[in-house]
Design a protein around this motif. Sequence first.
Motif, short mmCIF file in Angstrom:
data_model
loop_
_atom_site.label_atom_id
_atom_site.label_comp_id
_atom_site.label_asym_id
_atom_site.label_seq_id
_atom_site.Cartn_x
_atom_site.Cartn_y
_atom_site.Cartn_z
N GLY A 140 0.86 -1.24 0.07
CA GLY A 140 -0.09 -0.08 0.03
C GLY A 140 0.85 1.33 -0.04
N ALA A 141 2.05 1.10 -0.08
CA ALA A 141 2.91 2.32 -0.21
C ALA A 141 3.49 2.79 -1.28
CB ALA A 141 4.26 2.06 0.71
N SER A 142 3.36 4.01 -1.73
CA SER A 142 4.03 4.34 -3.27
C SER A 142 5.25 4.18 -2.85
CB SER A 142 3.70 6.04 -3.17
OG SER A 142 2.24 6.21 -3.70
N SER A 143 6.04 3.89 -4.19
CA SER A 143 7.63 3.50 -3.94
C SER A 143 8.16 3.79 -5.39
CB SER A 143 7.65 1.83 -3.69
OG SER A 143 6.96 1.16 -4.72
N ALA A 144 9.43 3.97 -5.33
CA ALA A 144 10.11 4.03 -6.48
C ALA A 144 11.64 3.83 -6.22
CB ALA A 144 10.07 5.55 -6.75
N LEU A 145 12.47 3.27 -7.19
CA LEU A 145 13.85 2.93 -7.08
C LEU A 145 14.32 3.95 -8.05
CD1 LEU A 145 15.34 -0.48 -7.81
CD2 LEU A 145 16.21 1.27 -9.04
N LEU A 146 15.30 4.83 -7.64
CA LEU A 146 16.06 5.81 -8.30
C LEU A 146 17.50 5.51 -8.57
CD1 LEU A 146 16.57 8.82 -9.24
CD2 LEU A 146 17.04 9.30 -6.87
N GLU A 147 17.88 5.28 -9.78
CA GLU A 147 19.22 5.10 -10.25
C GLU A 147 19.84 6.56 -10.21
OE1 GLU A 147 20.77 2.30 -10.58
OE2 GLU A 147 19.27 0.75 -11.03
N ILE A 148 20.68 7.03 -9.55
CA ILE A 148 21.22 8.37 -9.54
C ILE A 148 21.85 8.75 -10.84
CG2 ILE A 148 22.78 9.89 -8.24
CD1 ILE A 148 21.86 8.86 -5.81
N CYS A 149 22.90 7.89 -11.04
CA CYS A 149 23.72 7.94 -12.20
C CYS A 149 24.31 6.48 -12.49
CB CYS A 149 24.62 9.07 -12.13
SG CYS A 149 25.84 8.96 -10.85
N PHE A 150 25.12 6.70 -13.68
CA PHE A 150 25.98 5.40 -13.91
C PHE A 150 27.13 5.44 -13.48
CE2 PHE A 150 22.81 5.21 -17.04
CZ PHE A 150 22.53 3.89 -17.50
#
Length: 257
Positions: A140-150
Amino acid sequence: MKLLLIAGHGAGDPGAVGNGFQEATETRKVVAALAQALESCCDVDTYPTSRNAYADYTAGQLTKTAQFARYDYVLEIHFNAAKASTADGKTKGTEIYVTTAEPSTAVEQAMVAAISAVGLTNRGVKRNNWAVINQARKAGASSALLEICFIDDADDMAVYAAKQSDIVEAIAMSIIDGFGLQRPEQEQEETMTGKEIYDALNAYTATLPVPDWAKKELKEAKAAGITDSSAPMQLIPRYQAALMAYRAYELAKGQNK
């Protein structure tokens, strides 16, 4: 608002490596700085940094450890990797993933745009049911996976190394504004008007005694009508100094006739 930050990899898993950086180390640096930047705006928790969230998922321990249902938003931090390349003056950039069940990507779009403004190419918002954020979304939680940079791109990491604090601020502000949180109060530098500075200096100089070497000349200047000698240590504007100099000049000229 309750926020959970997760640093990718760790617990023996270094993640991607490149250009002298290790993903597990850098994700923990970013998460620590991000938690500090957001702590005055919302309730922030950090997934135990001694653990590896994905390893906990495969071992069936993730949901028990994370308790995702307690949170409004879960952000997992990673660094990307592809084929290592030498510097070419172009960044591969930043991107962010949400699950296929996420109804809105407004916060994530703002996040990659803000990071891009720091100097990294905006690769946009993508959808993939990555294990950890998918479990959060199911709870039930909004979620995201952030790839800051390479991490294996020299240009990306040059930007990251030089502007890490700006990147953290970009992430933090996109969360603050995206969820309608109150921005942290900025410390106001104390400022003084010109009059306040003048008055303060006069108040200070008024406490100082007339130097012994000047007392005789001051007495003579008063007797000659050059000055009334009141407040002898007070600051004076240039026109007053000019008037006293002119009086002295006129006096000297009269004495020389």
